[in-house]
Design a protein around this motif. Structure first.
Motif, PDB file in Angstrom:
ATOM      1  N   MET A 121      11.803  -9.456  -2.257  1.00  0.00           N
ATOM      2  CA  MET A 121      11.637  -8.208  -3.003  1.00  0.00           C
ATOM      3  C   MET A 121      10.740  -7.223  -2.280  1.00  0.00           C
ATOM      4  N   ALA A 122       9.757  -7.741  -1.537  1.00  0.00           N
ATOM      5  CA  ALA A 122       8.850  -6.856  -0.812  1.00  0.00           C
ATOM      6  C   ALA A 122       9.605  -6.051   0.233  1.00  0.00           C
ATOM      7  N   PHE A 123      10.654  -6.639   0.812  1.00  0.00           N
ATOM      8  CA  PHE A 123      11.427  -5.956   1.839  1.00  0.00           C
ATOM      9  C   PHE A 123      12.662  -5.249   1.270  1.00  0.00           C
ATOM     10  N   LYS A 124      13.079  -5.643   0.071  1.00  0.00           N
ATOM     11  CA  LYS A 124      14.265  -5.039  -0.556  1.00  0.00           C
ATOM     12  C   LYS A 124      13.978  -4.822  -2.034  1.00  0.00           C
ATOM     13  N   TYR A 182      10.244  -3.700 -10.432  1.00  0.00           N
ATOM     14  CA  TYR A 182       9.322  -4.093  -9.378  1.00  0.00           C
ATOM     15  C   TYR A 182       7.866  -3.963  -9.844  1.00  0.00           C
ATOM     16  N   GLY A 183       7.578  -2.875 -10.550  1.00  0.00           N
ATOM     17  CA  GLY A 183       6.231  -2.694 -11.081  1.00  0.00           C
ATOM     18  C   GLY A 183       5.873  -3.761 -12.098  1.00  0.00           C
ATOM     19  N   ALA A 184       6.845  -4.127 -12.945  1.00  0.00           N
ATOM     20  CA  ALA A 184       6.624  -5.183 -13.939  1.00  0.00           C
ATOM     21  C   ALA A 184       6.386  -6.518 -13.254  1.00  0.00           C
ATOM     22  N   PHE A 185       7.164  -6.776 -12.225  1.00  0.00           N
ATOM     23  CA  PHE A 185       6.993  -8.003 -11.443  1.00  0.00           C
ATOM     24  C   PHE A 185       5.597  -8.055 -10.824  1.00  0.00           C
ATOM     25  N   ALA A 186       5.142  -6.939 -10.269  1.00  0.00           N
ATOM     26  CA  ALA A 186       3.821  -6.879  -9.641  1.00  0.00           C
ATOM     27  C   ALA A 186       2.721  -7.187 -10.648  1.00  0.00           C
ATOM     28  N   LEU A 187       2.849  -6.618 -11.838  1.00  0.00           N
ATOM     29  CA  LEU A 187       1.847  -6.856 -12.878  1.00  0.00           C
ATOM     30  C   LEU A 187       1.847  -8.319 -13.303  1.00  0.00           C
ATOM     31  N   LEU A 188       3.019  -8.910 -13.387  1.00  0.00           N
ATOM     32  CA  LEU A 188       3.122 -10.329 -13.747  1.00  0.00           C
ATOM     33  C   LEU A 188       2.439 -11.209 -12.704  1.00  0.00           C
ATOM     34  N   VAL A 189       2.621 -10.868 -11.429  1.00  0.00           N
ATOM     35  CA  VAL A 189       1.997 -11.632 -10.344  1.00  0.00           C
ATOM     36  C   VAL A 189       0.487 -11.684 -10.522  1.00  0.00           C
ATOM     37  N   THR A 190      -0.116 -10.527 -10.786  1.00  0.00           N
ATOM     38  CA  THR A 190      -1.569 -10.474 -10.926  1.00  0.00           C
ATOM     39  C   THR A 190      -2.047 -11.231 -12.158  1.00  0.00           C
ATOM     40  N   ILE A 191      -1.345 -11.078 -13.282  1.00  0.00           N
ATOM     41  CA  ILE A 191      -1.769 -11.740 -14.515  1.00  0.00           C
ATOM     42  C   ILE A 191      -1.665 -13.256 -14.396  1.00  0.00           C
ATOM     43  N   VAL A 192      -0.604 -13.736 -13.757  1.00  0.00           N
ATOM     44  CA  VAL A 192      -0.473 -15.180 -13.530  1.00  0.00           C
ATOM     45  C   VAL A 192      -1.603 -15.674 -12.642  1.00  0.00           C
ATOM     46  N   TRP A 193      -1.888 -14.934 -11.581  1.00  0.00           N
ATOM     47  CA  TRP A 193      -2.990 -15.292 -10.680  1.00  0.00           C
ATOM     48  C   TRP A 193      -4.302 -15.346 -11.456  1.00  0.00           C
ATOM     49  N   LEU A 194      -4.550 -14.319 -12.267  1.00  0.00           N
ATOM     50  CA  LEU A 194      -5.779 -14.254 -13.056  1.00  0.00           C
ATOM     51  C   LEU A 194      -5.885 -15.448 -13.993  1.00  0.00           C
ATOM     52  N   GLU A 214       0.816  -1.206   0.000  1.00  0.00           N
ATOM     53  CA  GLU A 214       0.000   0.000   0.000  1.00  0.00           C
ATOM     54  C   GLU A 214       0.853   1.260   0.000  1.00  0.00           C
ATOM     55  N   LYS A 215       2.073   1.168   0.572  1.00  0.00           N
ATOM     56  CA  LYS A 215       2.936   2.335   0.680  1.00  0.00           C
ATOM     57  C   LYS A 215       4.127   2.253  -0.269  1.00  0.00           C
ATOM     58  N   THR A 216       4.021   1.419  -1.288  1.00  0.00           N
ATOM     59  CA  THR A 216       5.136   1.230  -2.201  1.00  0.00           C
ATOM     60  C   THR A 216       5.620   2.545  -2.789  1.00  0.00           C
ATOM     61  N   PHE A 217       4.692   3.389  -3.214  1.00  0.00           N
ATOM     62  CA  PHE A 217       5.060   4.658  -3.829  1.00  0.00           C
ATOM     63  C   PHE A 217       4.640   5.851  -2.981  1.00  0.00           C
ATOM     64  N   SER A 218       4.429   5.656  -1.688  1.00  0.00           N
ATOM     65  CA  SER A 218       3.940   6.736  -0.849  1.00  0.00           C
ATOM     66  C   SER A 218       5.053   7.683  -0.409  1.00  0.00           C
ATOM     67  N   GLN A 219       6.323   7.204  -0.418  1.00  0.00           N
ATOM     68  CA  GLN A 219       7.403   8.064   0.016  1.00  0.00           C
ATOM     69  C   GLN A 219       7.814   8.995  -1.110  1.00  0.00           C
ATOM     70  N   PRO A 220       8.292  10.211  -0.789  1.00  0.00           N
ATOM     71  CA  PRO A 220       8.712  11.148  -1.828  1.00  0.00           C
ATOM     72  C   PRO A 220      10.035  10.718  -2.445  1.00  0.00           C
ATOM     73  N   TYR A 221      10.159  10.880  -3.739  1.00  0.00           N
ATOM     74  CA  TYR A 221      11.391  10.553  -4.436  1.00  0.00           C
ATOM     75  C   TYR A 221      11.950  11.824  -5.063  1.00  0.00           C
ATOM     76  N   ALA A 222      13.233  11.797  -5.326  1.00  0.00           N
ATOM     77  CA  ALA A 222      13.882  12.940  -5.969  1.00  0.00           C
ATOM     78  C   ALA A 222      14.745  12.430  -7.115  1.00  0.00           C
ATOM     79  N   VAL A 223      14.149  11.648  -7.986  1.00  0.00           N
ATOM     80  CA  VAL A 223      14.863  11.057  -9.116  1.00  0.00           C
ATOM     81  C   VAL A 223      14.307  11.652 -10.400  1.00  0.00           C
ATOM     82  N   TYR A 224      15.184  12.080 -11.280  1.00  0.00           N
ATOM     83  CA  TYR A 224      14.742  12.726 -12.509  1.00  0.00           C
ATOM     84  C   TYR A 224      15.494  12.164 -13.709  1.00  0.00           C
TER      85      TYR A 224
END
Length: 251
Positions: free
Chosen positions: A79-82, A224-236, A13-23
């Motif tokens: 991966m969830a922790f690192k 990580y985002g690609a991995f997350a999407l793969l998890v859901t599609i495999v589950w589906l 839920e907080k994967t992207f909740s922290q502020p980033y400073a990457v450009y």
């Protein structure tokens, strides 16, 4: 899936909740995430094909399948922790999970060869159809990831995850849960609900990936985002395959 705090087991839920400073080139982009997903998908298909070939060559892949299932879960937890390890672990996850998917698919194809000879093709087609439909619903704001929507999906997914973990434990204890695999009315309704839940998790995935890009998340989050999407599609896919098998038994 109960090990995570999001509708998608890989995206907390907080994967992207922290502020980033990457450009610039060091920041996460939606296009980059989709490219990474393409790589993970190909890796998944490669080991799925290997497992399929082994199964139809007479090799008993059951033990390898369970090793792949729990191995994939272990990689996902790390991966969830690192999350910074995603560029290295996400491809490994795809290879490991792909073998499990291939072994399971081979089993269903063999078991339903006479009563539903195209069950795998149908499951794949329906999976991609659902993914495209959910993306369009998200893209045109027909379904939006509001806080209440997220909360409902997260709670429902956690409930299903806990139930499945209990079911796996009961399976190894020699105790089965009939409606999980039989084509009873309740079993079909249960599968329809789970398929719908998996599909709605895609909305959370699309939303979180898009937010990560907007917030300038670091480049490794594309993996990580690609991995997350793969998890859901495999589950589906697996849930749709299970639903089709129940319908085939009913007929």
């Amino acid at each position: 899936m109960a090990l995570f705090k999001s509708g998608n087991p890989a995206l907390g839920e907080k994967t992207f909740s922290q502020p980033y400073a990457v450009y610039g080139d060091d920041a996460m982009t939606v296009k980059g995430t989709l490219n990474k997903f393409g790589i993970l998908f190909l890796l998944t298909m490669a080991t799925a094909g290997l497992a399929w070939k082994m199964a139809y060559s007479g090799v008993n892949v059951t033990s390898y399948m369970w090793v792949s299932v729990f191995g994939g879960l272990g990689i996902a937890v790390i991966m969830a922790f690192k999350m910074s390890l995603a560029p290295y672990l996400a491809p490994l996850y795809a290879l490991v999970k792909g073998f499990a998917v291939g072994a399971i698919s081979a089993y269903y194809n063999y078991a339903f060869d006479k009563i539903a000879p195209n069950i795998i093709t149908q499951a794949v087609a329906l999976t991609f159809g659902v993914v495209i439909a959910m993306y369009l619903l998200y893209k045109f704001n027909i379904i939006t990831a509001t806080p209440m929507f997220k909360k409902i999906i997260i709670i429902a997914t956690a409930g299903i995850a806990v139930f499945y973990l209990i079911a796996i434990g009961m399976h190894f204890a020699g105790i089965g849960i009939p409606f999980l695999h039989e084509g009873s009315t309740f079993g079909i309704i249960f599968s329809l609900v789970v398929v719908a839940l998996a599909a709605l998790n895609l909305i959370l995935d699309f939303d979180l990936i898009e937010n990560g890009s907007k917030m300038g998340a670091p480049k490794y989050m594309e993996w990580y985002g690609a991995f997350a999407l793969l998890v859901t599609i495999v589950w589906l896919y697996l849930e749709i395959l299970k639903l089709l098998s129940k319908l085939a038994r009913r007929n």
